[in-house]
Design an enzyme around this catalytic site. Structure first.
Site, PDB file in Angstrom:
ATOM      1  N   ARG A 171     -23.667 -30.537 -13.880  1.00 31.05           N
ATOM      2  CA  ARG A 171     -22.246 -30.296 -13.580  1.00 31.05           C
ATOM      3  C   ARG A 171     -21.396 -31.491 -14.006  1.00 31.05           C
ATOM      4  O   ARG A 171     -20.223 -31.358 -14.335  1.00 31.05           O
ATOM      5  CB  ARG A 171     -22.011 -30.002 -12.093  1.00 31.05           C
ATOM      6  N   TYR A 209       1.323 -17.328 -22.192  1.00 30.11           N
ATOM      7  CA  TYR A 209       0.153 -16.612 -21.700  1.00 30.11           C
ATOM      8  C   TYR A 209       0.408 -16.242 -20.234  1.00 30.11           C
ATOM      9  O   TYR A 209       0.747 -17.101 -19.419  1.00 30.11           O
ATOM     10  CB  TYR A 209      -1.097 -17.485 -21.858  1.00 30.11           C
ATOM     11  N   ASP A 232      -0.532 -25.900 -25.460  1.00 36.21           N
ATOM     12  CA  ASP A 232      -1.582 -24.898 -25.586  1.00 36.21           C
ATOM     13  C   ASP A 232      -1.631 -24.511 -27.064  1.00 36.21           C
ATOM     14  O   ASP A 232      -0.731 -23.855 -27.571  1.00 36.21           O
ATOM     15  CB  ASP A 232      -1.244 -23.698 -24.691  1.00 36.21           C
ATOM     16  N   LYS A 269     -10.732 -17.634 -28.079  1.00 40.49           N
ATOM     17  CA  LYS A 269      -9.992 -16.959 -29.152  1.00 40.49           C
ATOM     18  C   LYS A 269     -10.479 -17.435 -30.514  1.00 40.49           C
ATOM     19  O   LYS A 269     -11.613 -17.198 -30.856  1.00 40.49           O
ATOM     20  CB  LYS A 269      -8.490 -17.183 -28.939  1.00 40.49           C
TER      21      LYS A 269
END
Ligand SMILES: *Cc1c(COP(=O)(O)O)cnc(C)c1O
Length: 386
Positions: free
Chosen positions: A60, A113, A184, A209
């Protein structure tokens, strides 16, 4: 021991981004060694006594399976720090928006978004954050909104309206005012623009994407030049636990190898489809920065390499007409998301959460890498069926 990010795998001389996408994040050249990074499936690492700098401890916190992708993405964005991979684009956005203090102010695009906008609304409800929504194409309006703000998050081109922001001007204005800036860069990809070079503090990606590119993984990433910000984003990831799985990261790096080919093809096809659609009798409006009449054309020509692979289309007949076009298509896939090799589309306002200023009949079209004539023939027959 495998120290994190200790092997620069790209030759130091400046390579073009197309080459970086292929060459970065490779294992060191060792006789008989693999050309691709291995996938290491281990939640923990052999460890006793005091942890040495760079020593892996627990997955992690860090794992070597992330490093090749993190190095390759940073090289593509021209960043001085390795990227930080997350389990999704939204996890990456949550990490950077953790820099908005409780009761602080964040500036976001009015068109963006949807889940990003939902996220900041949730921040408002829970922690009293003030949200200023701006039209990113209106430079003066954005600059005015930066006064007294803590963080600005920009998209350019925006989802789904494809407005183009004057990033160098806006990012310089943010820096002057001490506002932390985030871009972004999912739509443009690092091949289309490198926001860090324009002065952004942080770049986020939905790797889902274009970077991964095959609609088979959900993944996100943050990239920055600033060592302190990078350390804080890493610490956030360890604390909140939205870590990427090893297979997904491996798939994303594999997908990124063909980023340049995919983006070059889909951008060229998008521009050609936009040009033809603009002359189609059954079309009310086409939005794509490649079109000379598009409001973002001049800026995109100046600031971007290419115009992106997403189109906005408003067919004749309003929302019902748009739905009929989607239903009549045989090759284009009716689906949300974008950036995959397959062309897909959706009417954005089918979602009640989409901004009311997005036209009801707007189809967001993600152009893939199929043959342009096949895509056109399918669109033409669907439009003519209206
Ligand atoms: C998809 C998308 C996101 C969210 O990414 P996920 O990987 O779906 O969590 C964020 N920003 C943009 C521009 C996107 O297209």
């Amino acid at each position: 021991m495998s120290a994190p990010h200790d092997q620069p795998s790209v030759p130091p001389r400046a390579l073009s981004p197309q080459t970086v996408a292929v060459a970065a994040g490779r294992p060191a050249r060792v006789q008989g060694g693999p050309v691709n990074p291995p996938v290491v499936l281990s939640s923990t690492y052999v460890s006793q006594g005091v942890q040495q700098p760079g020593e892996l401890l627990y997955t992690r916190m860090d794992t070597e399976t992330w490093h090749p992708f993190e190095e390759a993405l940073a090289a593509l964005e021209g960043a001085r720090q390795p990227g930080v991979v997350f389990s999704s684009g939204m996890a990456a956005i949550a990490a950077v928006l953790s820099f908005v203090p409780a009761g602080g102010t964040v500036v976001v695009p009015r068109h963006a978004y949807q889940v990003t906008l939902g996220f900041v609304d949730d921040l408002t409800a829970r922690t009293g954050v003030t949200v200023r929504r701006v039209d990113v194409a209106e430079t003066d309006q954005v600059v005015a909104a930066l006064d007294g703000a803590d963080v600005v998050l920009l998209e350019s081109p925006t989802n789904p309206m494809l407005e183009v922001a004057d990033l160098p001007v806006l990012l310089a204005a943010a820096r002057e005012r001490g506002v932390l800036s985030v871009v972004d860069n999912t739509f443009a990809t690092p091949l289309g623009q490198q926001p860090l070079a324009h002065g952004a503090d942080l770049v986020v990606h939905s790797v889902t994407k274009y970077l991964a590119g095959h609609s088979d993984v959900v993944l996100g990433a943050v990239v920055t030049d600033d060592a302190d910000l990078a350390a804080r984003v890493r610490a956030y990831r360890t604390l909140h636990g939205a870590i990427a799985g090893p297979w997904e990261v491996w798939l994303a790096l594999r997908g990124m190898r063909t980023l340049a080919l995919r983006v070059e093809r889909s951008q060229a096809t998008a521009a050609e489809l936009a040009r033809r659609l603009a002359e189609h009798p059954d079309v009310v409006e086409v939005r794509h920065p490649s079109l000379p009449q598009d409001p973002g054309h001049e800026r995109a020509t100046r600031l971007m390499d290419g115009y992106g692979s997403v189109l906005g289309l408003r067919p004749r007949g309003g929302a019902a007409g748009a739905d009929a076009v989607v239903a009549a298509l045989e090759l284009w896939v009716p689906a949300t998301s974008l950036g995959g090799v397959e062309s897909c589309l959706e009417r954005r306002r089918r979602f009640a959460t989409e901004s009311r200023t997005v036209p009801e009949d707007l189809l967001r079209m993600s152009v893939g890498i199929e043959d342009v004539e096949d895509l056109w023939a399918d669109l033409d027959q669907a439009l003519r069926s209206l």
